[in-house]
Design an enzyme around this catalytic site. Sequence first.
Site, PDB file in Angstrom:
ATOM      1  N   TYR A   1       0.851  -1.194   0.000  1.00  0.00           N
ATOM      2  CA  TYR A   1       0.000   0.000   0.000  1.00  0.00           C
ATOM      3  C   TYR A   1       0.879   1.234   0.000  1.00  0.00           C
ATOM      4  O   TYR A   1       1.817   1.311   0.797  1.00  0.00           O
ATOM      5  CB  TYR A   1      -0.916   0.022   1.240  1.00  0.00           C
ATOM      6  CG  TYR A   1      -2.364  -0.165   0.869  1.00  0.00           C
ATOM      7  CD1 TYR A   1      -2.995   0.736   0.014  1.00  0.00           C
ATOM      8  CD2 TYR A   1      -3.099  -1.249   1.351  1.00  0.00           C
ATOM      9  CE1 TYR A   1      -4.312   0.551  -0.362  1.00  0.00           C
ATOM     10  CE2 TYR A   1      -4.416  -1.434   0.976  1.00  0.00           C
ATOM     11  CZ  TYR A   1      -5.026  -0.532   0.120  1.00  0.00           C
ATOM     12  OH  TYR A   1      -6.319  -0.707  -0.255  1.00  0.00           O
TER      13      TYR A   1
ATOM     14  N   GLU B   1      -0.450   4.816  -0.580  1.00  0.00           N
ATOM     15  CA  GLU B   1      -1.223   6.040  -0.842  1.00  0.00           C
ATOM     16  C   GLU B   1      -0.336   7.267  -0.673  1.00  0.00           C
ATOM     17  O   GLU B   1       0.455   7.352   0.262  1.00  0.00           O
ATOM     18  CB  GLU B   1      -2.420   6.111   0.110  1.00  0.00           C
ATOM     19  CG  GLU B   1      -3.522   5.159  -0.327  1.00  0.00           C
ATOM     20  CD  GLU B   1      -4.699   5.129   0.615  1.00  0.00           C
ATOM     21  OE1 GLU B   1      -4.677   5.849   1.628  1.00  0.00           O
ATOM     22  OE2 GLU B   1      -5.637   4.378   0.331  1.00  0.00           O
TER      23      GLU B   1
ATOM     24  N   ASP C   1      -5.904  13.139 -25.624  1.00  0.00           N
ATOM     25  CA  ASP C   1      -6.021  11.743 -25.191  1.00  0.00           C
ATOM     26  C   ASP C   1      -5.375  10.890 -26.279  1.00  0.00           C
ATOM     27  O   ASP C   1      -5.967  10.652 -27.335  1.00  0.00           O
ATOM     28  CB  ASP C   1      -7.503  11.394 -25.006  1.00  0.00           C
ATOM     29  CG  ASP C   1      -7.702   9.946 -24.566  1.00  0.00           C
ATOM     30  OD1 ASP C   1      -6.753   9.143 -24.696  1.00  0.00           O
ATOM     31  OD2 ASP C   1      -8.814   9.622 -24.102  1.00  0.00           O
TER      32      ASP C   1
ATOM     33  N   THR D   1      -3.430   5.766 -22.050  1.00  0.00           N
ATOM     34  CA  THR D   1      -3.395   4.464 -21.406  1.00  0.00           C
ATOM     35  C   THR D   1      -2.051   3.835 -21.789  1.00  0.00           C
ATOM     36  O   THR D   1      -1.360   4.309 -22.687  1.00  0.00           O
ATOM     37  CB  THR D   1      -4.558   3.555 -21.874  1.00  0.00           C
ATOM     38  OG1 THR D   1      -4.579   3.520 -23.293  1.00  0.00           O
ATOM     39  CG2 THR D   1      -5.879   4.071 -21.361  1.00  0.00           C
TER      40      THR D   1
ATOM     41  N   LYS E   1      -2.121  -0.092 -24.972  1.00  0.00           N
ATOM     42  CA  LYS E   1      -2.529  -0.227 -26.381  1.00  0.00           C
ATOM     43  C   LYS E   1      -1.261  -0.259 -27.250  1.00  0.00           C
ATOM     44  O   LYS E   1      -0.478  -1.194 -27.119  1.00  0.00           O
ATOM     45  CB  LYS E   1      -3.488   0.914 -26.742  1.00  0.00           C
ATOM     46  CG  LYS E   1      -4.783   0.862 -25.899  1.00  0.00           C
ATOM     47  CD  LYS E   1      -5.784   1.890 -26.358  1.00  0.00           C
ATOM     48  CE  LYS E   1      -7.102   1.765 -25.631  1.00  0.00           C
ATOM     49  NZ  LYS E   1      -7.183   2.568 -24.397  1.00  0.00           N
TER      50      LYS E   1
ATOM     51  N   ARG F   1      -2.220  -2.825 -18.365  1.00  0.00           N
ATOM     52  CA  ARG F   1      -3.379  -1.935 -18.273  1.00  0.00           C
ATOM     53  C   ARG F   1      -3.051  -0.854 -17.259  1.00  0.00           C
ATOM     54  O   ARG F   1      -2.579  -1.149 -16.163  1.00  0.00           O
ATOM     55  CB  ARG F   1      -4.610  -2.711 -17.807  1.00  0.00           C
ATOM     56  CG  ARG F   1      -5.060  -3.586 -18.868  1.00  0.00           C
ATOM     57  CD  ARG F   1      -6.284  -4.381 -18.689  1.00  0.00           C
ATOM     58  NE  ARG F   1      -6.433  -4.953 -19.997  1.00  0.00           N
ATOM     59  CZ  ARG F   1      -7.073  -4.360 -20.999  1.00  0.00           C
ATOM     60  NH1 ARG F   1      -7.718  -3.231 -20.813  1.00  0.00           N
ATOM     61  NH2 ARG F   1      -7.101  -4.908 -22.185  1.00  0.00           N
TER      62      ARG F   1
HETATM   63  N1  DSN Z   1     -12.158   0.436 -25.025  1.00  0.00           N
HETATM   64  C1  DSN Z   1     -11.044   1.118 -25.615  1.00  0.00           C
HETATM   65  C2  DSN Z   1     -10.965   0.848 -27.084  1.00  0.00           C
HETATM   66  O1  DSN Z   1     -11.207  -0.283 -27.456  1.00  0.00           O
HETATM   67  O2  DSN Z   1     -10.651   1.725 -27.861  1.00  0.00           O
HETATM   68  C3  DSN Z   1     -11.041   2.545 -25.294  1.00  0.00           C
HETATM   69  O3  DSN Z   1     -11.114   2.663 -23.919  1.00  0.00           O
END
Ligand code: DSN
Length: 440
Positions: free
Chosen positions: A51, A53, A197, A223, A226, A232
């Site tokens: 933990y 925080e 984004d 994120t 990807k 994630r």
């Molecule tokens: N769900 C994602 C996507 O597939 O683009 C975006 O958050």
Amino acid sequence: MKNLKAVDPQVYELIKKEEERQKEVLEMIPSENYASRGVLEALGSVFNNKYSEGYPLKRYYQGNKIVDNLELLAQDRAKKLFGVPHVNVQPYSGSPANTAVYFALLEPLKDKILGLSLAFGGHLTHGAPVSISGKYFKVIPYHLSDKGLIDHDEVERLAVEEQPKIIVCGATAYPRIIDFKRFGEIAEKVEAYLLADISHIAGLVVGGVHPSPVPYAHIIMTTTHKTLRGPRGAMIMVTDKGLEKDPELPDKIDKAVFPGLQGGPHDNQTAAIAVALEEAGKPEFKRYSEQVVKNAKTLADELLKFKFDLVSGGTDNHLLLIDLTTKKANGALAAYALEVAGIVVNKNAVPNDPLPPFYPSGIRLGTPAITTRGMKEKEMIKIASWINLVIEEIKGEELPKEKESRSYFWKEFRRRVKENERLLEIKEEVRASCSKFPAP
Ligand code: DSN
């Protein structure tokens, strides 16, 4: 995984099955990728047990000396890779990260967000009415032109009329380059914050095959799972331009993430992000991202030869959006049939889609994961021909207009598709091809 096998054979079995599935199919959902074994090992490490925080050197728990070093390392790597002065690596994922940015800067139920409509390729958190972003803030959506491109004139007009406090640029189903410069000029004109984004394209930005938003945006959210190929998770970055506009931005963002929205950071996720950032800084990652785009372009060119209708006419990045209307096929039915044939994509609305999001007119597909496996242009040519064959098999299948008849139709459609010999042949061909390209 011998410990897991002993302690929980059921979960062990499911993991093994998923591993097999990921190996045997063409994973073409453009937001997915194969993280390296190094990333997965960091994710499964003992950092899970801690933990912490707070932030480095300002924690609410003891025992965080090593976690501090880890989080500082992840921040440092992100700062260098993207060229920004401030990074928060704690967001659990993209949706909480965008939400934190809004709560850092906007007054709920009063201030406005200008974002790309979900139905035109934006994300839920760019102001969709069903999401917290649309419920807590006033939202002005912008759209694509008839050519399937962002309508910057509309963005500018809406910005001047509505005076949003945040303009969001970035998308989840947009196959073209995002013109960060133009967005920056619009934001400047109305004195709004520009939030880029870049979740979908972060790996392409790092690899130099998509322009960077750093000179134009105040805040960048991405994120990490990807095209960046990490675990994630998500990061929020503040640029020099952001600091210039608002020197308190880093503090506002950090406080909005913790304690505003989240509790303890997932330190195992931070460790895996650090690993992914190290990998993304290597020359082979640049070659990877170049190949992602080359593959997507080849796939687009080949599909055009089969007369597929690609939204915007093609792609500049890692993804393609296909409008199946002219092929007399439905996106949901096509996605199901493609999966039976070993090609995993997702159904997706197309601009001005007359159909509901659950049975939309299109499919979205991309090349990040199959490029990680080492596939190149030659394989894209084959994939395009398989996609064409699958769509030919289901051409003319129409989802009943009446909702009551749909479940019977679906059941029958699935039965027919699962027994379709041509699709089963393709599945075998896909499997054989995949076996030559090992997943990490
Ligand atoms: N769900 C994602 C996507 O597939 O683009 C975006 O958050």
